[in-house]
Motif scaffolding. Structure first.
Motif, short mmCIF file in Angstrom:
data_model
loop_
_atom_site.label_atom_id
_atom_site.label_comp_id
_atom_site.label_asym_id
_atom_site.label_seq_id
_atom_site.Cartn_x
_atom_site.Cartn_y
_atom_site.Cartn_z
N GLU A 62 -4.97 -2.49 -35.84
CA GLU A 62 -5.93 -1.51 -36.21
C GLU A 62 -5.45 -0.21 -36.26
N GLY A 63 -4.75 -0.20 -35.50
CA GLY A 63 -3.64 1.30 -35.56
C GLY A 63 -2.95 1.45 -37.04
N ILE A 64 -2.46 0.49 -37.29
CA ILE A 64 -1.90 0.41 -38.50
C ILE A 64 -2.80 1.05 -39.82
N GLY A 65 -4.00 0.36 -39.76
CA GLY A 65 -4.74 0.65 -40.99
C GLY A 65 -5.36 2.16 -40.70
N VAL A 66 -5.60 2.70 -39.32
CA VAL A 66 -5.88 4.01 -39.29
C VAL A 66 -5.08 5.00 -39.66
N THR A 78 -10.06 2.67 -42.72
CA THR A 78 -10.68 2.55 -41.38
C THR A 78 -11.90 1.61 -41.64
N GLU A 79 -11.91 0.64 -42.46
CA GLU A 79 -13.16 -0.40 -42.74
C GLU A 79 -13.21 -1.21 -41.36
N ARG A 80 -14.46 -1.47 -41.21
CA ARG A 80 -14.56 -2.61 -40.40
C ARG A 80 -15.11 -3.99 -41.00
N ARG A 131 -11.60 -6.84 -43.13
CA ARG A 131 -11.61 -6.03 -44.44
C ARG A 131 -10.49 -4.93 -44.42
N GLN A 132 -10.30 -4.45 -43.31
CA GLN A 132 -9.20 -3.71 -43.03
C GLN A 132 -7.74 -3.87 -43.89
N ILE A 133 -7.66 -5.68 -43.35
CA ILE A 133 -6.47 -6.21 -43.92
C ILE A 133 -6.40 -6.28 -45.31
N GLU A 134 -7.56 -6.61 -45.89
CA GLU A 134 -7.65 -6.94 -47.40
C GLU A 134 -7.52 -5.78 -48.18
N ARG A 135 -8.12 -4.54 -47.30
CA ARG A 135 -7.71 -3.38 -48.23
C ARG A 135 -6.20 -2.96 -48.18
N MET A 136 -5.54 -3.15 -47.04
CA MET A 136 -4.11 -2.95 -46.93
C MET A 136 -3.46 -3.67 -48.13
N LYS A 137 -3.72 -4.93 -48.39
CA LYS A 137 -3.24 -5.82 -49.24
C LYS A 137 -3.41 -5.16 -50.81
N SER A 138 -4.75 -4.88 -50.90
CA SER A 138 -5.15 -4.45 -52.20
C SER A 138 -4.47 -3.18 -52.70
N GLU A 139 -4.28 -2.37 -51.47
CA GLU A 139 -3.73 -0.77 -51.94
C GLU A 139 -2.20 -1.13 -52.16
N GLY A 140 -1.70 -2.27 -51.79
CA GLY A 140 -0.14 -2.38 -52.00
C GLY A 140 0.77 -2.08 -50.75
N LEU A 141 -0.18 -1.89 -49.50
CA LEU A 141 0.59 -1.42 -48.41
C LEU A 141 1.09 -2.81 -47.67
N ILE A 142 0.76 -4.03 -48.23
CA ILE A 142 1.37 -5.32 -47.58
C ILE A 142 1.27 -6.09 -48.89
N ASP A 143 2.05 -7.29 -48.63
CA ASP A 143 2.09 -8.26 -49.88
C ASP A 143 1.13 -9.44 -49.29
#
Length: 220
Positions: free
Chosen positions: A125-129, A134-136, A140-152
């Motif tokens: 959660e802290g990585i996302g913030v 900050t989605e909940r 959804r937060q993990i999915e957003r990290m993937k869609s923004e290219g933060l993670i593959d």
């Protein structure tokens, strides 16, 4: 070379903690303390480091504990063992996230495996913030990290597995979190932090250096 401040503790100084050798709660005798200051005393964004030599009263093994000393007292100091060797997170990882991760590792060392996976989930959660995601809920937060290219995709699968395990720890299910699952969760969380805050940053710096090398000099 910065000055090294040393102090000799009173012979009877003791600490109670989980011994990193015998993995049991034990009294640790303090045999010596050394404080290594940062290069620039005015740099309040970096810590000094306090090294403490300890000896377990049970197994008689020696260990070396290191503690971060921050200028601002409001920052919680990260304490960990430098010996026996344990891989340390890079200082490129934000202090707050390193603190969450170290608490997960402390729970694991205390055999509090359920608490360890809950702290791993908090780290996610802290990585996302920290990256303004900050989605909940966390899925959804993990999915957003993937869609923004933060993670593959593969790392997103790791993160989602950690989320599921963290949910198991955070909610009563009647099942215990195993040592193996908690250990894997901590290893995966460490790899995730390295990927986002260390390797991605180094790769970007690598690309910039190569672009600069390939750009022909301007002549007049």
């Amino acid at each position: 070379m910065p000055d090294v401040e040393t102090s000799t503790p009173v012979q009877s100084t003791q600490r109670v903690m989980i011994c990193p050798h015998c993995e049991c709660p034990a009294i640790q005798e303090v045999k010596g303390v050394v404080v290594v200051p940062k290069d620039d005393p005015e740099d309040h964004d970096s810590p000094d480091f306090e090294y403490t030599l300890l000896r377990c009263t049970d197994c008689r093994e020696a260990s070396l504990q290191v503690r971060e000393l921050w200028f601002f007292a409001s920052l919680n100091e990260v304490t960990k063992f430098a010996y026996p060797a344990q891989r340390q997170l890079s200082l490129d990882v934000p202090t707050e996230l390193r603190r969450e991760f170290e608490e997960a590792r402390t729970c694991f060392e205390a055999k509090a495996y359920t608490a360890a996976v809950v702290m791993v989930r908090r780290t996610l959660e802290g990585i996302g913030v920290d990256n303004e995601i900050t989605e909940r809920p966390l899925a959804r937060q993990i999915e957003r990290m993937k869609s923004e290219g933060l993670i593959d995709q593969s790392i997103a699968e790791w993160a989602d597995s950690l989320r599921v395990l963290g949910n198991q720890g955070a909610h009563y299910t009647g099942r215990q979190v195993s040592r193996e699952d908690a250990n894997d969760a901590i290893d995966f969380a460490e790899a995730l932090l390295d990927h986002i805050y260390v390797y991605k940053k180094r790769f970007e710096e690598f690309k910039k250096r190569n672009v600069a090398k390939s750009t022909p000099p301007i002549t007049t």
